[in-house]
Design a protein around this motif. Sequence first.
Motif, PDB file in Angstrom:
ATOM      1  N   GLN A  89       9.485  22.413  43.934  1.00 52.08           N
ATOM      2  CA  GLN A  89       8.442  22.629  44.931  1.00 52.08           C
ATOM      3  C   GLN A  89       8.855  22.206  46.336  1.00 52.08           C
ATOM      4  N   THR A  90      10.059  21.666  46.486  1.00 51.63           N
ATOM      5  CA  THR A  90      10.544  21.421  47.841  1.00 51.63           C
ATOM      6  C   THR A  90      10.937  22.728  48.522  1.00 51.63           C
ATOM      7  N   ARG A  91      11.157  23.790  47.733  1.00 49.89           N
ATOM      8  CA  ARG A  91      11.603  25.066  48.308  1.00 49.89           C
ATOM      9  C   ARG A  91      10.832  26.293  47.836  1.00 49.89           C
ATOM     10  N   ILE A  92       9.847  26.139  46.961  1.00 50.93           N
ATOM     11  CA  ILE A  92       9.054  27.288  46.541  1.00 50.93           C
ATOM     12  C   ILE A  92       7.571  26.966  46.672  1.00 50.93           C
ATOM     13  N   ASP A  93       6.745  27.997  46.732  1.00 51.93           N
ATOM     14  CA  ASP A  93       5.294  27.826  46.835  1.00 51.93           C
ATOM     15  C   ASP A  93       4.723  27.288  45.535  1.00 51.93           C
ATOM     16  N   SER A  94       3.609  26.581  45.663  1.00 54.61           N
ATOM     17  CA  SER A  94       2.949  26.064  44.466  1.00 54.61           C
ATOM     18  C   SER A  94       2.389  27.210  43.626  1.00 54.61           C
ATOM     19  N   ALA A  95       2.018  28.319  44.252  1.00 53.17           N
ATOM     20  CA  ALA A  95       1.530  29.480  43.497  1.00 53.17           C
ATOM     21  C   ALA A  95       2.642  30.043  42.614  1.00 53.17           C
ATOM     22  N   LEU A  96       3.838  30.141  43.153  1.00 53.72           N
ATOM     23  CA  LEU A  96       4.974  30.619  42.368  1.00 53.72           C
ATOM     24  C   LEU A  96       5.291  29.644  41.240  1.00 53.72           C
ATOM     25  N   ALA A  97       5.202  28.360  41.523  1.00 52.00           N
ATOM     26  CA  ALA A  97       5.441  27.352  40.476  1.00 52.00           C
ATOM     27  C   ALA A  97       4.443  27.523  39.344  1.00 52.00           C
ATOM     28  N   GLY A  98       3.188  27.748  39.694  1.00 56.04           N
ATOM     29  CA  GLY A  98       2.167  27.965  38.670  1.00 56.04           C
ATOM     30  C   GLY A  98       2.421  29.214  37.856  1.00 56.04           C
ATOM     31  N   MET A  99       2.848  30.291  38.517  1.00 60.52           N
ATOM     32  CA  MET A  99       3.139  31.529  37.790  1.00 60.52           C
ATOM     33  C   MET A  99       4.325  31.348  36.854  1.00 60.52           C
ATOM     34  N   LEU A 100       5.362  30.703  37.338  1.00 63.01           N
ATOM     35  CA  LEU A 100       6.550  30.510  36.503  1.00 63.01           C
ATOM     36  C   LEU A 100       6.281  29.549  35.344  1.00 63.01           C
ATOM     37  N   ASN A 101       5.305  28.683  35.506  1.00 62.45           N
ATOM     38  CA  ASN A 101       4.926  27.786  34.425  1.00 62.45           C
ATOM     39  C   ASN A 101       4.433  28.567  33.209  1.00 62.45           C
ATOM     40  N   SER A 102       4.002  29.797  33.444  1.00 61.84           N
ATOM     41  CA  SER A 102       3.536  30.638  32.339  1.00 61.84           C
ATOM     42  C   SER A 102       4.677  31.067  31.417  1.00 61.84           C
ATOM     43  N   LEU A 103       5.895  30.714  31.758  1.00 55.58           N
ATOM     44  CA  LEU A 103       7.026  30.988  30.862  1.00 55.58           C
ATOM     45  C   LEU A 103       7.043  30.064  29.651  1.00 55.58           C
ATOM     46  N   THR A 104       6.272  29.009  29.668  1.00 53.73           N
ATOM     47  CA  THR A 104       6.281  28.042  28.571  1.00 53.73           C
ATOM     48  C   THR A 104       6.052  28.698  27.207  1.00 53.73           C
ATOM     49  N   PRO A 105       5.035  29.549  27.030  1.00 54.84           N
ATOM     50  CA  PRO A 105       4.862  30.169  25.708  1.00 54.84           C
ATOM     51  C   PRO A 105       6.034  31.069  25.310  1.00 54.84           C
ATOM     52  N   VAL A 106       6.630  31.722  26.290  1.00 53.21           N
ATOM     53  CA  VAL A 106       7.781  32.584  26.010  1.00 53.21           C
ATOM     54  C   VAL A 106       8.928  31.754  25.436  1.00 53.21           C
ATOM     55  N   PHE A 107       9.254  30.662  26.118  1.00 54.88           N
ATOM     56  CA  PHE A 107      10.353  29.817  25.654  1.00 54.88           C
ATOM     57  C   PHE A 107      10.003  29.068  24.371  1.00 54.88           C
ATOM     58  N   THR A 108       8.729  28.745  24.203  1.00 54.02           N
ATOM     59  CA  THR A 108       8.310  28.091  22.964  1.00 54.02           C
ATOM     60  C   THR A 108       8.581  29.001  21.779  1.00 54.02           C
ATOM     61  N   LEU A 109       8.233  30.260  21.920  1.00 48.87           N
ATOM     62  CA  LEU A 109       8.478  31.223  20.843  1.00 48.87           C
ATOM     63  C   LEU A 109       9.974  31.427  20.616  1.00 48.87           C
ATOM     64  N   LEU A 110      10.740  31.584  21.684  1.00 48.52           N
ATOM     65  CA  LEU A 110      12.183  31.802  21.543  1.00 48.52           C
ATOM     66  C   LEU A 110      12.879  30.617  20.882  1.00 48.52           C
ATOM     67  N   ILE A 111      12.557  29.419  21.315  1.00 42.28           N
ATOM     68  CA  ILE A 111      13.189  28.226  20.729  1.00 42.28           C
ATOM     69  C   ILE A 111      12.748  28.047  19.288  1.00 42.28           C
ATOM     70  N   GLY A 112      11.484  28.350  19.018  1.00 38.91           N
ATOM     71  CA  GLY A 112      11.002  28.290  17.643  1.00 38.91           C
ATOM     72  C   GLY A 112      11.745  29.262  16.739  1.00 38.91           C
ATOM     73  N   LEU A 113      11.991  30.461  17.243  1.00 31.95           N
ATOM     74  CA  LEU A 113      12.730  31.467  16.466  1.00 31.95           C
ATOM     75  C   LEU A 113      14.187  31.063  16.262  1.00 31.95           C
TER      76      LEU A 113
END
Length: 173
Positions: A89-113
């Motif tokens: 967040q020193t170089r990106i918007d907080s809105a972008l950080a929030g959107m990218l945080n939505s990757l958590t379920p994607v990576f959860t599924l991939l790591i689980g698999l």
Amino acid sequence: MAWERRWFQYAILLFLAFIWGSSFILMKVGLKSFSSPQVAAIRMLSASLVLLPLSIRHLKGITRKELFYLLIAGFIGSFLPAFLFTKAQTRIDSALAGMLNSLTPVFTLLIGLLFHRTKTRWMQVIGVIIGLIGAMGIISSGETIALRNVNSYAFFIVAATTCYAINVNVVKT
């Protein structure tokens, strides 16, 4: 009890959404006065102070094996992501950080698999692919999609969401 009432469930959901959504803005505000490691340390200290009274009474019942997994979960699931998010967040918007945080379920599924043999359906795999395409679009947003347009600080958030995903799978198993 109040937990069984639908209105109470929605109120709690809205309250949690407000807290989680505002964390990105609060980090950005904190970065105006403190360095990114200081903001992360303040977040960790605050969380520790809030959870300390709740956790003290449960410490006696924890075995050494459970303590090891709790430390891994705490480090990978909370400590590391706090520092990664504030650095990003020193170089990106907080809105972008929030959107990218939505990757958590994607990576959860991939790591689980990949590492925990989690069973999945094709619709979940299609959802993962769509999520990855969307995330790559967000990271490389600009007039043209090229490697030079990628904000490298977005990858700190990708690393943090991967930490969250590892944590979810470790706790689950």
